[in-house]
Design a protein around this motif. Structure first.
Motif, PDB file in Angstrom:
ATOM      1  N   ASP A   1      25.471 -56.616  54.719  1.00 55.67           N
ATOM      2  CA  ASP A   1      26.185 -57.042  53.519  1.00 55.67           C
ATOM      3  C   ASP A   1      25.255 -57.673  52.487  1.00 55.67           C
ATOM      4  O   ASP A   1      25.449 -57.526  51.277  1.00 55.67           O
ATOM      5  CB  ASP A   1      27.320 -58.006  53.885  1.00 55.67           C
ATOM      6  CG  ASP A   1      26.838 -59.229  54.650  1.00 55.67           C
ATOM      7  OD1 ASP A   1      25.726 -59.177  55.217  1.00 55.67           O
ATOM      8  OD2 ASP A   1      27.575 -60.230  54.694  1.00 55.67           O
TER       9      ASP A   1
ATOM     10  N   ARG B   1      23.883 -55.494  48.827  1.00 50.50           N
ATOM     11  CA  ARG B   1      24.496 -56.080  47.634  1.00 50.50           C
ATOM     12  C   ARG B   1      23.737 -55.733  46.359  1.00 50.50           C
ATOM     13  O   ARG B   1      24.331 -55.432  45.321  1.00 50.50           O
ATOM     14  CB  ARG B   1      24.562 -57.594  47.821  1.00 50.50           C
ATOM     15  CG  ARG B   1      25.333 -58.336  46.745  1.00 50.50           C
ATOM     16  CD  ARG B   1      25.595 -59.771  47.185  1.00 50.50           C
ATOM     17  NE  ARG B   1      24.347 -60.425  47.621  1.00 50.50           N
ATOM     18  CZ  ARG B   1      24.303 -61.407  48.523  1.00 50.50           C
ATOM     19  NH1 ARG B   1      25.422 -61.819  49.108  1.00 50.50           N
ATOM     20  NH2 ARG B   1      23.145 -61.974  48.843  1.00 50.50           N
TER      21      ARG B   1
ATOM     22  N   LYS C   1      26.939 -51.568  45.037  1.00 49.94           N
ATOM     23  CA  LYS C   1      27.390 -51.742  43.652  1.00 49.94           C
ATOM     24  C   LYS C   1      27.722 -50.389  43.030  1.00 49.94           C
ATOM     25  O   LYS C   1      27.346 -49.336  43.564  1.00 49.94           O
ATOM     26  CB  LYS C   1      26.333 -52.487  42.853  1.00 49.94           C
ATOM     27  CG  LYS C   1      24.960 -51.841  42.828  1.00 49.94           C
ATOM     28  CD  LYS C   1      23.927 -52.764  42.189  1.00 49.94           C
ATOM     29  CE  LYS C   1      22.547 -52.118  42.144  1.00 49.94           C
ATOM     30  NZ  LYS C   1      21.522 -53.030  41.567  1.00 49.94           N
TER      31      LYS C   1
END
Length: 306
Positions: free
Chosen positions: A54, A58, A84
């Protein structure tokens, strides 16, 4: 470009090395469930750091997923959830149908490019990675129409940097072809190795007679079972068909051998010799493509020469 590599073995590690050398990766972050693999990857300079998925995903501009195919179909949707909106996700899986189905309806499907760079060795893990693994090898992109132009442009830059020759196929077509030219050869090598090992239990000197032909034929038997068993399972239908046809040829050869039909054995082997013409033609074509790329490519070029 901030690059995250999930799976720090031969494929993922070698991609990281080439992308760093080409200057495409300004930052390399690794993700691996095996802590020892992560430590080795950092020590070897494959990646700059290892982080949880995670965190690593990111800020990634490019995510390369190079994990076993049975985990790919489960992992890719979660990866797309985390990245993203402008990030690009590539995989390197040896089967494509199940992977493409797994993300078919994902809202970020256009950010994903389904790829298979056909390269490897019998070795595995971070220590197996090296620069140039993909040079002059074939890369397959599936469902290109499902990927955005931005995703394809980034993917082309990556595959150019790896010096791959890219072609396009549909997932089912891909899986059928690799069952014959890749997966079947691995099964054959594993089982030839097992056959000889069984005999060696009683005939201790058999390996003293093994020459380079045997070594090259069973080289693939040194490959990772943890990687190949899921590949075989994921491509069960096409591999089963390939095995049936291979067994038929073996049985036919055995029959003529028992009949002492040397003429027919010679005919069978002469027919198989045609593979030399095919392989020589492929090698020549690859050399020509490489020469064209060298002559035409500029440092800023991102065009894949097919």
């Amino acid at each position: 470009m901030n690059v995250a590599v999930i799976g720090l073995g031969l494929i993922g590690g070698s991609m990281a090395l080439d992308l760093r050398h080409a200057g495409l990766a300004t930052s390399l972050t690794g993700v691996d469930q095996n802590a020892e693999n992560g430590e080795q990857a950092v020590a070897l300079g494959l990646v700059d750091r290892v982080l949880p998925a995670d965190v690593a995903l990111r800020d990634a501009d490019l995510v390369i997923v190079a994990i076993p195919v049975n985990a790919l179909a489960k992992t890719l949707p979660a990866v797309l959830d985390l990245v993203k909106s402008e990030a690009v996700v590539l995989d390197a899986g040896s089967t494509k149908s199940s992977i493409c189905r797994a993300v078919a309806n994902h809202p970020k499907r256009a950010q994903f490019v389904a790829a298979h760079p056909i390269a490897g060795t019998e070795n595995s893990g971070p220590t197996a990675a090296f620069r140039g693994l993909f040079q002059r090898k074939t890369n397959i992109i599936c469902e290109q129409e499902r990927s955005s132009e931005h995703a394809l442009t980034v993917a082309r830059r990556v595959f150019d940097a790896l010096e791959l020759n890219t072609i396009f196929m549909e997932p089912e077509e891909h899986d059928k072809h690799v069952a014959y030219v890749s997966h079947l050869s691995h099964v054959s090598s594993f089982l030839l190795g097992q056959t000889v090992l069984d005999i060696e239990k009683d005939e201790k000197n058999i390996f003293a007679l093994a020459g380079s032909g045997f070594a090259s034929t069973v080289r693939l038997a040194k490959s990772s079972p943890a990687m190949w068993a899921p590949i075989f399972e994921q491509n069960l239908d096409y591999l089963s068909q390939a095995l049936q046809e291979y067994i038929m040829h073996l049985q036919r050869f055995h029959y003529h051998l028992l009949k002492r039909d040397t003429q027919e054995l010679n005919r069978i082997m002469s027919g198989a010799n045609e593979i030399r013409r095919v392989l020589d033609g492929i090698e020549l074509k690859t050399q020509q493509q490489t020469q064209q790329q060298t002559q035409q490519q500029t440092p800023s070029s991102s065009t894949v020469k097919i």
